[in-house]
Scaffold this motif. Structure first.
Motif, PDB file in Angstrom:
ATOM      1  N   GLY A  94     -12.782  -6.413   0.871  1.00 50.00           N
ATOM      2  CA  GLY A  94     -11.572  -7.113   1.225  1.00 50.00           C
ATOM      3  C   GLY A  94     -10.327  -6.960   0.411  1.00 50.00           C
ATOM      4  N   LEU A  95     -10.120  -6.044  -0.419  1.00 51.58           N
ATOM      5  CA  LEU A  95      -8.865  -5.892  -1.082  1.00 51.58           C
ATOM      6  C   LEU A  95      -8.109  -4.758  -0.603  1.00 51.58           C
ATOM      7  N   PRO A  96      -6.805  -4.892  -0.303  1.00 53.06           N
ATOM      8  CA  PRO A  96      -5.866  -3.848   0.204  1.00 53.06           C
ATOM      9  C   PRO A  96      -5.651  -2.731  -1.001  1.00 53.06           C
ATOM     10  N   LEU A  97      -5.289  -1.679  -0.282  1.00 53.88           N
ATOM     11  CA  LEU A  97      -5.253  -0.284  -1.059  1.00 53.88           C
ATOM     12  C   LEU A  97      -4.170  -0.530  -2.357  1.00 53.88           C
ATOM     13  N   GLN A  98      -3.189  -1.132  -1.512  1.00 56.13           N
ATOM     14  CA  GLN A  98      -1.831  -1.411  -2.448  1.00 56.13           C
ATOM     15  C   GLN A  98      -1.891  -0.398  -3.653  1.00 56.13           C
ATOM     16  N   PHE A  99      -1.779   0.997  -3.451  1.00 59.38           N
ATOM     17  CA  PHE A  99      -1.483   2.259  -4.024  1.00 59.38           C
ATOM     18  C   PHE A  99      -2.288   2.093  -5.581  1.00 59.38           C
ATOM     19  N   GLY A 100      -3.491   1.645  -5.547  1.00 58.17           N
ATOM     20  CA  GLY A 100      -4.378   1.697  -6.628  1.00 58.17           C
ATOM     21  C   GLY A 100      -4.493   0.377  -7.488  1.00 58.17           C
ATOM     22  N   GLY A 101      -3.977  -0.850  -7.075  1.00 61.17           N
ATOM     23  CA  GLY A 101      -4.563  -1.876  -7.966  1.00 61.17           C
ATOM     24  C   GLY A 101      -3.420  -3.222  -7.438  1.00 61.17           C
ATOM     25  N   PRO A 102      -3.918  -4.353  -7.687  1.00 60.04           N
ATOM     26  CA  PRO A 102      -5.165  -4.488  -8.633  1.00 60.04           C
ATOM     27  C   PRO A 102      -6.427  -4.452  -7.599  1.00 60.04           C
ATOM     28  N   GLY A 103      -7.444  -3.878  -8.322  1.00 56.95           N
ATOM     29  CA  GLY A 103      -8.803  -3.731  -7.807  1.00 56.95           C
ATOM     30  C   GLY A 103      -9.711  -4.861  -8.201  1.00 56.95           C
TER      31      GLY A 103
END
Ligand SMILES: Cc1ncc(COP(=O)(O)O)c(C=O)c1O
Ligand SMILES: Cc1ncc(COP(=O)(O)O)c(C=O)c1O
Lengths: 449, 508, 508, 449
Positions: free
Chosen positions: A271-280
């Protein structure tokens, strides 16, 4: 300025109370030479509308985010995120609270973390999970450090070469200060793409501290984790598994079932967006016997004075704010809101939904392979895979460029990190890929062969 | 079935100082307790043409039995559950939250929308650089802005949080000395330091040498001179320190360290006091980490995520972690040829989502606004300190910066502890300050009002503190039995540690 | 300053049936009371190059003095104020909300995101049709879907709410008769009708003739035959009626009306009972309005906005309001040549934002899901009715559809009123049913559980009702003094009407 | 299905309690012929991901929403909406509650409405405002009906022809059933664009029921509202003003100051998205003496049993659920959440912010006119204007097409609704238009001249 409520009158009254004339009187004690040069030379503040325009313009310059048939994976995976996940993490009560030090005013956060810990233990079939780490790579590094605390006498850390390059690099950095540790890489089997049992067997001696294995691994291969854990145990070491594609745990045998001692991973798929790699979202699960050496925060169940069930941070004696230089880790702020998102996501998916999704990913990835094979493009490895696989492609970089022209992000050239795999292209398939994209992928790659 | 958990709404109405007495009621069930076999919160996608054949494809030996104990609820049930949980929290958006050292300032809601833009939130980290120029430029602009704000030469947005920034900095210090053919084993840390400082030192392989701050609460150059030797790699200083005091001798201390070839690491967690007031770079700092989730207003999320970028002077630039951004003249790309880099401490390019928010915040305030923010933060701390002085004297005679650390005599006079004062504050709809920190101040109350709270709010807080002081002397039970108006009464933390229950189990 | 307003969190934990006693505390101040001169919640845009010269340009005679009494707050203050207010509300997403005739079902959160898509939310209503084909097609698809669902021939998405849909329908009925050279003055309405029905009749220039429903709670054809004559333009029937009963003789009634040239207007507010169960078009309805904010799950928003599309049979199509969508063969456009149209009742193309949400809902459920929704809604109502029968008998012996109307003997036995029962339910974290409606049932409790609430929730509700029945007999004070756990105790509505205070005034 | 929690077991248990076997037994009493034909022939249900894909595709086909320099107005205006407005109305507590019938459980909604009522009275300088109507047009119609209740003996409704066509059409429809009413249109002055005083004077006799005037009007002209109100009063009628561009009230003399009896309008400019024209926000303000004839809901301040200030719906005896056929209106569901958005928006703008914005709109619109004049394009009318104006353009439709090719939505051809203005183009300028767009607009129009 719209974020600051102070009127001239307020400021005057407050200064008067303090007994000062000007705001700058309050910093008069700061050395003059420092104040003289402190002015921040940035543009003046902007209206919300202007800030939105500015950042939207930057966002618009990331072509990669849309319009492409996307097959990128390699540690971060494209999955559909239900709106309910966003609706929950957008709640100001969750988003703008601090670490739940005051239990009575934080039952929402502490209960949600307790639920997260439980879900992670269920997924990994382990006994205890912490409240989150930064990401999968740093969680893997912390796992190795934890193993080191468990067996201080041992020195060999065996990293599967089929573990993501970024995970290996992170572990190296985290361990770089610990002189006594020796890091060895266990090669992968040229044909199966799994960690080489033969090679591991050679290393598995009484100096073995731990093994770290990707599950699935960096090539999407489902490692024989049970066998690896056995070998590790026979040598008396600690078996660590790292999972970057969390959805796989909805279908594959759990690390805990297979004898793993510490299961870590990346929860971005939850459920976390990719957002260029973070926050994960880093997660870590282990056995209760190792509890005291576990890094990171833990929430426990207890009662309030009136006997009601309640939750609070616990076993803080492991942590930096109590133990200081003897703490199990230096982590303080973790990725709590990401853990909440994962908790909501996993609750929505549910037992059957998560398995359906995992099965669907397997099915789609295998269908993609069929289409590719039909076009004469073959897998580089023969081992079983989940939703990611390596293709044998003469010149991946050319293939990628060609695909890009066809609005396809075909994958990642493994050659950059694995010189020996200069002919391999890593492709990830998820429920976000429509079947009709497989043909476009095949066509794009076939063209340059 | 009945009412449970109620949340307190702060009111600014003068007339309303009666706390609420509650009776025991049960809380929100666990998600697992709401589960029922066969419910679905997400329907199976028809895309894979009905049959999910994944298990067949992989075969039974690779597959697990279906997740025992995993919850099954409908979408409305899941949403209602978590919305209810949210109602049990205090939060900065709703309550005054003067938690010292945490800078709980307003988090602009527009920044969350911006971070969610498809062009940013939907960008895969492995996207080729030429298709991600907007994102890379945003990172580059942020590096430049933070360099300007701190007076440093180079910045890396890589670290995930302040503590990881510390580790990054310390490993760079190690690499720096190595490069110069030296191996140094010690790092000096003041007794007022945050716990992450010593913990990071251990991780970085350094021994901690503790420097005593003086009676007035700051570091004397003499103490540093006493401790420094050729085995000292660096000193970690938080400025303003955790007493909220600007370290007056910081420049002299930097000189002493540099003289002996040691470096100055400045913990920038308290940067909210220094914007446009004093730049770490000018103090002689070689490295400073910033906490975007504090000074730069990214929401703390109940414990993160944040971001802990590090800013350094030229001589340390070669050691910055990978990946390192560079501009080829035509476009942004990652510099892979960095032989001296300490390497990476996490995947990909940093906590990008937080970087976007912090950049939006910096654009909104601008250079002038940032300077005003620190000044108003300092104003608030000194205002609270002055007004509370009679009953809650400051732990130090030195002027306060963005936060003040107060003590009290209620332990002695009424056997009322700082913890009990904190819990009683909850009944006033106020989140307590940080307590029992820094360790050098017995029963410390560490108060950081921030610049986004109004004078009215500070006055209400001061009134509440005065009233509690009073109650402690005249009606101590009321303080000792607090909180009475929250979803739960005092939580038994000792019990939690004695018999750890760390997960739900069927039939538990 | 102290704790005020607390919100109740429903719990499903059996052990938790102790209500909470509270003491008086003040509420949230009014936004005006938080204002202070010189604060800004929005900064002036530099775009107009500093100086705002508007007043100069227009000159003093056209300009007012600067809004006296208008609030001035910072952005964080405004946000905190309204977030606090939100905490004082019950809502469907958080509490069981079985408000009869209102269909408080789950409102899928994704639908709000979809309505906010720039391509939809950012679309100006005067955009040329060829640049808005996506929006026009969405409206067209919605018209088609509602026609299929209701079994009617044509649909207009124009009306803003159910009541406006009624007015639209009645004006069409008028136009229809006019067109046929007739002027009819009367509309028959059952005694169980919702208040908007007679009110709409008056607006449409009709006299209301009331039809009595029989002892069993439904309309007899005989009664309609008795009342109908050549001056009757139409009859308005709600089906299922407000007793939750399906009108068994509806087809016969339609026939009788049609025989005499009168039309049947079907109030579709209770359509949640009929999806895939029975189509109004097949019952003989000539017109039916639908409430998208009920059956089709658009959020009710504390009183709207909603949408009240009307569906009609062919012979009424020419009279549908403007604007009317048509397809030219190549594209969608508005049909301007509609001589018989009753005209428009509001600006532009209807409450588009609500239409988007309702369409997303219909896509999510599909034909099968809609049918299941009504069946489960009916299941819930009958389950509650059956279990509560002993103490809260059904007002009618007829089977219930999606809602049931119950009565009780507590007024007589314990002098406890329906209103008091409703208020006491609040202490259990449950929103009360609709009360005292329909008017034909003394002390009515009108309960509509909807299909999105679980059996567990219904059981908790039933337990609460049983418990209140008990309390009314054994501890009536507890019921009469309810609610005790909400931000305020019983609100004095009589006082509000006696001395109306309808706005804040400085120094009030 | 994800929205419905019923398991097979639940359904079986519930049916058993009721004493039924199958779900369909519960509808067995519905005539068989109806049930037989009731099946809904629509596609089967979809996953959330599929619904999002479907609707996003439709959204993407509305070119008008983006990429264009936009000068469309005519009753709906483009203004920046601060994110805080969305953050508040997204709160489930506000969005998913019903009309606040149960005051104790609705203090959030009732207090917010009370604040809305107050803000509207401040903006209009009137004494009482209701809780909202559907939109400006229907609010105008309700105002005329209210005037009719106030003076049942009078029959002439004078609508300024410079009132928006949609408002006039709506009023006609609402009045169509009231035989005794006669609607006359008061022409506008050919040169100034304001309602013709001469013409109004001719109509203003003892049969005059009310006048309805746009303020600013449909051409953006700031009407001499005071003079019109005086004439109306001299004839003994009710002066009604209608404002579609609410921002104007932040700067222009308030209707109340100018003698208006009922001030209505459209609140879309107060933080509501355009969303293709709805939902908007109707507002209505009047004098306390007319309170009992006011339509719509009202919230009043009162106390609870413990003496605390509280709010609740009041004076419901005017409304349909009590008064039924004798109610002041049939309105039930109104536009409450839109009123909340407006309350948040106006609170954020504040006294100075709203005035700044109004002044900025005036300034930008006048700057645009300068640029156009410089290009030889002239205003059609001479009267003072706020942020909207009519241009004299030989063939507006051709100009619009030309502009469209230049990615400019230049405005609206007035000829469609005003045959006598076939040479006029209505242009609206707000803070959303960057100054550089004025040149593009001028160029596009000039080209076709
Ligand atoms: C002075 C100080 N240093 C370091 C840290 C650690 O930062 P983080 O929590 O982001 O790891 C904190 C915050 O907790 C702090 O207050
Ligand atoms: C039976 C019935 N008819 C008509 C209406 C009026 O609908 P609306 O409130 O949308 O105007 C309602 C809802 O209040 C209703 O329950």
């Amino acid at each position: 300025m719209r974020f600051m409520p102070h009127t001239e009158t307020d400021i005057a009254a407050m200064l008067a109370t303090i007994g000062a004339k000007h705001l700058d009187d309050l910093i008069a004690h700061v050395p003059a030479n420092l104040r003289a040069t402190a002015t921040i030379n940035l543009e003046p503040g902007r209206t919300e509308a202007d800030v939105v325009a500015e950042i939207s313009a930057l966002a618009a310059r990331n072509a990669g985010a849309s319009g492409f048939a996307n097959f990128l994976g390699a540690g971060y995976y494209r999955h559909y995120i239900p709106a309910a996940v966003r609706a929950v993490i957008a709640r100001a009560e969750f988003a703008t609270s601090y670490t739940p030090y005051q239990a009575e005013a934080s039952q929402g956060t502490t209960q949600a973390i307790f639920e997260f810990q439980t879900l992670i233990t269920q997924l990994t079939a382990m006994e205890v999970a912490n409240a989150s780490m930064y990401d999968g790579a740093s969680a893997a590094a912390e796992a190795v450090l934890m193993a080191h605390r468990l067996m201080p006498k041992r020195s060999i850390v065996a990293l599967s070469r089929a573990l993501w390059p970024e995970y290996r690099a992170t572990i190296r950095t985290y361990l770089s200060a610990l002189g006594e540790i020796e890091i060895v890489e266990v090669p992968f089997d040229e044909t199966t793409g799994a960690t080489s049992a033969v090679a591991l067997d050679r290393i598995a001696n009484d100096r073995l501290l731990c093994t770290v294995t990707g599950y699935p691994n960096a090539f999407g291969i489902i490692e024989p984790l049970g066998a690896i854990a056995d070998m590790t145990h026979r040598a008396g070491g600690v078996a660590i598994s790292a999972t970057a594609e969390g959805i796989a745990l909805g279908l594959l045998r759990a690390p805990g079932e297979l004898g793993v001692d510490i299961a870590v991973g990346e929860g971005q798929s939850f459920g976390l967006p990719l957002q260029f790699g973070g926050p994960g979202l880093g997660f870590m699960a282990a056995r209760m016997t190792h509890l005291r050496q576990m890094p990171g925060r833990l929430v426990g169940q207890t009662r309030d004075r009136d006997g009601r069930r309640a939750f609070c941070l616990t076993l803080a004696t492991r942590e930096q704010h109590i133990r200081r230089e003897r703490a199990t880790s230096n982590i303080c702020t973790n990725h709590s809101l990401c853990a909440l998102a994962a908790t909501v996501y996993l609750s929505l998916m549910g037992r059957n939904g998560l398995r359906d999704l995992a099965e669907q990913n397997v099915e789609l990835a295998h269908r993609a392979v069929e289409v590719l094979e039909a076009a004469g493009i073959h897998r580089r490895f023969s081992g079983p895979f989940f939703n990611e696989f390596a293709l044998q492609v003469p010149s991946p970089s050319i293939a990628l460029k060609a695909a890009e022209r066809k609005q396809v992000l075909a994958g990642i050239a493994l050659g950059n990190d694995y010189p020996e795999l200069s002919d391999a292209l890593l492709v990830s398939v998820t429920e976000m890929n429509r079947s009709d994209e497989f043909g476009r992928l095949a066509a794009a790659i076939a063209e340059v062969r | 079935m009945a009412s449970a958990g109620r949340i307190v709404v702060v009111t600014e109405d003068e007339t309303s100082s009666t706390p609420i007495r509650t009776e025991p009621v049960a809380g929100v069930p666990l998600i697992f307790e709401l589960s029922s076999d066969g419910r679905r919160g997400a329907d199976p996608s028809p895309r894979a043409d009905g049959a999910r054949r994944g298990a067949e494809i992989l075969g039974p030996e690779l597959c697990r039995e279906n997740l025992p104990g995993f919850p099954e609820l409908s979408e409305p049930q899941v949403l209602r559950h978590f919305l209810r949980l949210s109602q049990l929290n205090f939060a900065q958006a709703l309550q005054f939250y003067p938690l010292g050292s945490c800078t709980m300032k307003y988090n602009p809601v527009v920044n969350d929308e911006l971070a969610a833009l498809p062009g940013l939130a939907g960008l895969h980290p492995a996207t080729p650089a030429h298709l991600a120029q907007g994102a890379l430029e945003l990172i580059a602009r942020m590096e430049a802005a933070l360099a300007e704000i701190t007076g440093m030469d180079a910045v890396s947005m890589h670290p995930a949080a302040g503590a990881q920034g510390e580790l990054t900095g310390l490993l760079m210090i190690r690499a720096y000395h190595r490069k110069r053919g030296e191996v140094r084993h010690k790092v000096i840390i003041p007794d007022t330091a945050h716990g992450t400082n010593p913990a990071s030192c251990t991780l970085a392989g350094f021994q901690v040498v503790v420097a005593k701050s003086n009676r007035r609460g700051y570091l004397e150059a003499a103490e540093v001179r006493r401790l420094v030797d050729d085995d000292v790699a660096a000193m970690m200083v938080t400025n303003p320190n955790t007493l909220g005091i600007f370290e007056p001798q910081i420049q002299e201390i930097a000189a002493i360290l540099h003289e002996r070839g040691a470096l100055l690491y400045l913990d920038g967690a308290n940067m909210n006091a220094l914007l446009g007031v004093a730049k770490p770079g000018h103090m002689g700092a070689d490295i400073v980490q910033l906490n975007l989730h504090k000074t730069f207003s990214t929401p703390h999320g109940g414990g993160g995520p944040g971001a802990g970028p590090v800013a350094v002077k030229k001589h340390l630039e070669p050691f910055l972690p990978m990946p390192r951004l560079k501009h080829s003249g035509t476009a942004y790309e990652f510099d892979t040829d960095r032989p001296d880099s300490i390497g990476r401490l996490r995947s990909f390019h940093g906590n990008f989502g937080m970087i976007v928010r912090a950049y939006a915040y910096i654009l909104a305030l601008g250079g002038d606004g940032l300077g005003m923010a620190s000044r108003l933060a300092i104003l608030g701390a000194n205002y609270v300190r002055t007004r509370l002085q009679p009953h809650f004297p400051s732990a130090s005679g030195e002027p306060s910066m963005h936060e003040c650390v107060l003590s009290h005599d209620l332990e002695k006079r009424a056997d009322v502890s700082t913890l009990e004062i904190a819990k009683r504050l909850l009944d006033f709809g106020i989140h307590p300050p940080t307590i029992y920190f820094p360790l050098v101040v017995p029963g410390a109350l560490m108060i950081e009002p921030t610049e986004t709270e109004s004078k009215e709010i500070l006055d209400r807080f001061i009134d509440a503190m005065e009233r509690i002081y009073d109650e402690a002397l005249n009606d101590p039970a009321r303080v000792k039995n607090a909180p009475q108006t929250l979803p739960v009464s005092r939580v038994d933390e000792a019990e939690a540690a004695r018999r750890p229950i760390l997960r739900w189990m069927p039939g538990a």
